[in-house]
Motif scaffolding. Structure first.
Motif, PDB file in Angstrom:
ATOM      1  N   SER A 356       6.253   1.653   7.230  1.00 36.05           N
ATOM      2  CA  SER A 356       6.164   1.545   5.771  1.00 36.05           C
ATOM      3  C   SER A 356       7.139   0.491   5.255  1.00 36.05           C
ATOM      4  O   SER A 356       8.144   0.186   5.902  1.00 36.05           O
ATOM      5  CB  SER A 356       6.431   2.889   5.115  1.00 36.05           C
ATOM      6  N   GLY A 361       2.779  -4.319  -1.911  1.00 29.88           N
ATOM      7  CA  GLY A 361       1.637  -3.410  -1.922  1.00 29.88           C
ATOM      8  C   GLY A 361       0.307  -4.167  -1.882  1.00 29.88           C
ATOM      9  O   GLY A 361       0.267  -5.399  -1.888  1.00 29.88           O
ATOM     10  N   LEU A 367      -7.841  -3.556  -0.689  1.00 26.48           N
ATOM     11  CA  LEU A 367      -7.631  -2.492   0.300  1.00 26.48           C
ATOM     12  C   LEU A 367      -8.815  -2.272   1.267  1.00 26.48           C
ATOM     13  O   LEU A 367      -8.612  -2.205   2.477  1.00 26.48           O
ATOM     14  CB  LEU A 367      -7.271  -1.187  -0.429  1.00 26.48           C
ATOM     15  N   VAL A 404      -4.253   3.408   6.102  1.00 24.01           N
ATOM     16  CA  VAL A 404      -3.277   2.727   5.239  1.00 24.01           C
ATOM     17  C   VAL A 404      -3.208   3.427   3.888  1.00 24.01           C
ATOM     18  O   VAL A 404      -4.206   3.942   3.380  1.00 24.01           O
ATOM     19  CB  VAL A 404      -3.662   1.231   5.077  1.00 24.01           C
ATOM     20  N   ASP A 405      -1.994   3.481   3.358  1.00 22.75           N
ATOM     21  CA  ASP A 405      -1.754   3.969   1.989  1.00 22.75           C
ATOM     22  C   ASP A 405      -0.972   2.881   1.301  1.00 22.75           C
ATOM     23  O   ASP A 405       0.016   2.399   1.860  1.00 22.75           O
ATOM     24  CB  ASP A 405      -0.833   5.198   2.020  1.00 22.75           C
ATOM     25  N   SER A 406      -1.414   2.503   0.099  1.00 16.21           N
ATOM     26  CA  SER A 406      -0.655   1.434  -0.553  1.00 16.21           C
ATOM     27  C   SER A 406      -0.806   1.516  -2.053  1.00 16.21           C
ATOM     28  O   SER A 406      -1.838   1.956  -2.573  1.00 16.21           O
ATOM     29  CB  SER A 406      -1.162   0.080  -0.051  1.00 16.21           C
ATOM     30  N   GLU A 407       0.235   1.100  -2.719  1.00 17.88           N
ATOM     31  CA  GLU A 407       0.180   1.033  -4.167  1.00 17.88           C
ATOM     32  C   GLU A 407       0.827  -0.273  -4.594  1.00 17.88           C
ATOM     33  O   GLU A 407       1.961  -0.567  -4.176  1.00 17.88           O
ATOM     34  CB  GLU A 407       0.955   2.207  -4.738  1.00 17.88           C
ATOM     35  N   GLY A 411       4.675  -0.480  -2.452  1.00 20.28           N
ATOM     36  CA  GLY A 411       4.811  -0.630  -1.000  1.00 20.28           C
ATOM     37  C   GLY A 411       3.586  -0.132  -0.267  1.00 20.28           C
ATOM     38  O   GLY A 411       2.592   0.279  -0.875  1.00 20.28           O
ATOM     39  N   THR A 412       3.683  -0.206   1.046  1.00 18.95           N
ATOM     40  CA  THR A 412       2.528   0.087   1.889  1.00 18.95           C
ATOM     41  C   THR A 412       2.972   0.906   3.095  1.00 18.95           C
ATOM     42  O   THR A 412       4.091   0.712   3.601  1.00 18.95           O
ATOM     43  CB  THR A 412       1.910  -1.243   2.384  1.00 18.95           C
ATOM     44  N   CYS A 413       2.101   1.770   3.540  1.00 16.21           N
ATOM     45  CA  CYS A 413       2.413   2.523   4.772  1.00 16.21           C
ATOM     46  C   CYS A 413       1.186   2.529   5.685  1.00 16.21           C
ATOM     47  O   CYS A 413       0.108   2.961   5.285  1.00 16.21           O
ATOM     48  CB  CYS A 413       2.813   3.949   4.421  1.00 16.21           C
TER      49      CYS A 413
END
Ligand SMILES: Nc1ncnc2c1ncn2[C@@H]1O[C@H](COP(=O)(O)OP(=O)(O)O)[C@@H](O)[C@H]1O
Ligand SMILES: [Mg+2]
Length: 432
Positions: A356, A361, A367, A404-407, A411-413
């Motif tokens: 992360s 992001g 995405l 993936v998770d991102s905003e 940030g991004t993970c």
């Protein structure tokens, strides 16, 4: 011409027609070679074929026929079995060697029926008995055309599959070479530091031994310097061998991989970029998590790609961090943070690696596309968009998943999940 092969009624239409219609149209694209030593038989067959709209070639013997096969590539060959010189069966065997896709129909008298069966065993498309009547001939031709088309489609499909596999291998290696270029550039600095340390200590040592009355204290310092030189040289050697191992286009080797070691190793290769961009990388890895079965080189490529992307994303939010010429910051606040956490998810026995960052992001619009080959939001020269598609391919190949998770602005993970190697598999592995 048989009923099922009649031309389509709508003659004026420009429609390409169904596959069945295209197949059955004797028109321009089908060329048929007739080999028969009897001129009359040959001529009658040629006239009948031309009347039906086929293009024809004819030869009085096997040798001439095979030469025509080689130079003019007819799709279908009709050969008499009983001929002076080269027999029809020999023509059949040689024709398969010259052009495996060509369909061979053999013509035979009733007395030669055994030979006709042998011909079928040699993969002739069909046999027809003499005297040849039109209906039988065109039925045999229809079957040969279908067989030709099916085999050609199968061969094209096989070629396409082979090409796809080759392309994938090429993309994997290409992406690796690009990461390697970036690693090498930063590693030049990484190696430069210990090397200048080594040189300084050697200069000091030379001065020490040249001093008159070189005593015990001097010798102790000499030993101390030697130890530092030894450590620094080892560091250079580790960096270079890491780089070499990474660059190698090795064949896949699935072995038990220690994830903590893998992450540490990847960090070592990314250290200089992290320092230059003033980014802190925190690793949390439980040493007790089970190993995974995988190719260490490829898995390392995945972690390095994710770290590089995270660095790029942080540099995107802090433009000062992207100045590669600047010295690492001496201020307390880093430009950004990357965190790598590895643990085991007991429920489904998966080793989970989360990378992360607190970078810029990913927008909801981008995405769904980030794993597509060649999708990039980076400026020319900074990315070609092969990193994540490569990671995706590698993880899939390891029976794992990546999500993936991102905003935007937060940030991004990225989360990689790989099946943990259980004790029974490990034992099997070490016994084999
Ligand atoms: N950690 C991240 N933070 C923000 N965006 C990211 C991150 N990782 C990947 N991306 C986005 O996904 C795109 C594709 O990444 P990648 O396939 O590695 O290609 P490249 O890095 O060459 O652009 C990037 O251009 C970027 O827009
Ligand atoms: Mg990338």
């Amino acid at each position: 011409m048989s009923d099922s092969c009649k031309r389509p009624v709508n003659k004026g239409s420009v429609r390409a027609g169904t596959r069945e219609e295209r197949l059955c149209q004797p028109g321009g694209s089908w060329t048929i070679l007739v080999i028969d030593d009897e001129t009359d038989v040959r001529d009658v067959m040629v006239i009948s074929l031309e009347d039906a709209g086929y293009r024809t070639l004819s030869a009085p013997d096997g040798e001439t026929g095979l030469r025509l096969l080689e130079t003019r590539a007819p799709q279908i060959l009709i050969t008499d079995i009983k001929m002076p010189g080269m027999s029809g069966l020999e023509v059949l065997k040689k024709a398969h060697l010259i052009r495996p896709e060509t369909q061979v129909i053999v013509t035979t008298g009733f007395a030669d029926i055994k030979k006709a069966i042998t011909a079928l065993q040699y993969d002739a498309s069909d046999f027809i008995t003499k005297p040849v009547d039109d209906t039988t001939l065109h039925l045999a031709l229809k079957r040969a055309m279908e067989r030709y088309q099916n085999q050609k489609e199968l061969a094209d499909y096989t070629r396409l599959l082979e090409q796809t596999v080759l392309n994938q291998e090429k993309i994997l290696h290409q992406e690796k070479m690009m990461s390697l270029g970036r690693l090498a550039a930063s590693m030049v600095h990484e190696i430069n530091n210990p090397l200048s340390g080594i040189l300084n200590y050697i200069t000091l040592m030379i001065r020490l031994v040249e001093k008159p009355g070189w005593d015990g204290a001097g010798q102790n310092r000499f030993k101390e310097y030697l130890t530092i030189i030894h450590q620094e040289t080892r560091r250079c050697a580790d960096l270079v061998s890491g780089l070499l191992q990474f660059s190698r286009k090795s064949s896949l080797q699935f072995k038990p991989v220690d994830i903590c070691e893998l992450i540490e190793y990847s960090r070592m290769l990314c250290n200089h970029r992290l320092e230059l961009a003033d980014i802190v990388l925190k690793i949390t890895c439980e040493p007790t998590i089970p190993k995974v079965l995988g190719d260490i080189n490829q898995l390392q490529q995945c972690v390095i790609n994710l770290i590089f992307n995270a660095i790029d994303a942080i540099e995107g939010t802090h433009p000062a961090a992207s100045d590669s010429m600047k010295e690492p910051s001496l201020t307390a606040r880093p430009a950004g943070r990357i965190r790598i956490k590895a643990d085991i998810e007991d429920a489904d026995h998966q080793v989970c690696i989360r990378v992360s960052d607190d970078g810029k992001g990913i927008s909801p619009g981008d995405l769904p596309r980030i794993f597509e080959p060649f999708f990039t939001t980076k400026q020319d020269g900074h990315g070609v968009g092969l990193g994540l598609s490569t990671v995706y391919g590698i993880i899939e190949h390891h029976n794992g998943t990546i999500s993936v998770d991102s905003e935007p602005g937060q940030g991004t993970c990225f989360t990689i999940r790989l099946p943990a190697l259980d004790e029974t598999t490990k034992t099997k592995e070490s016994n084999s």
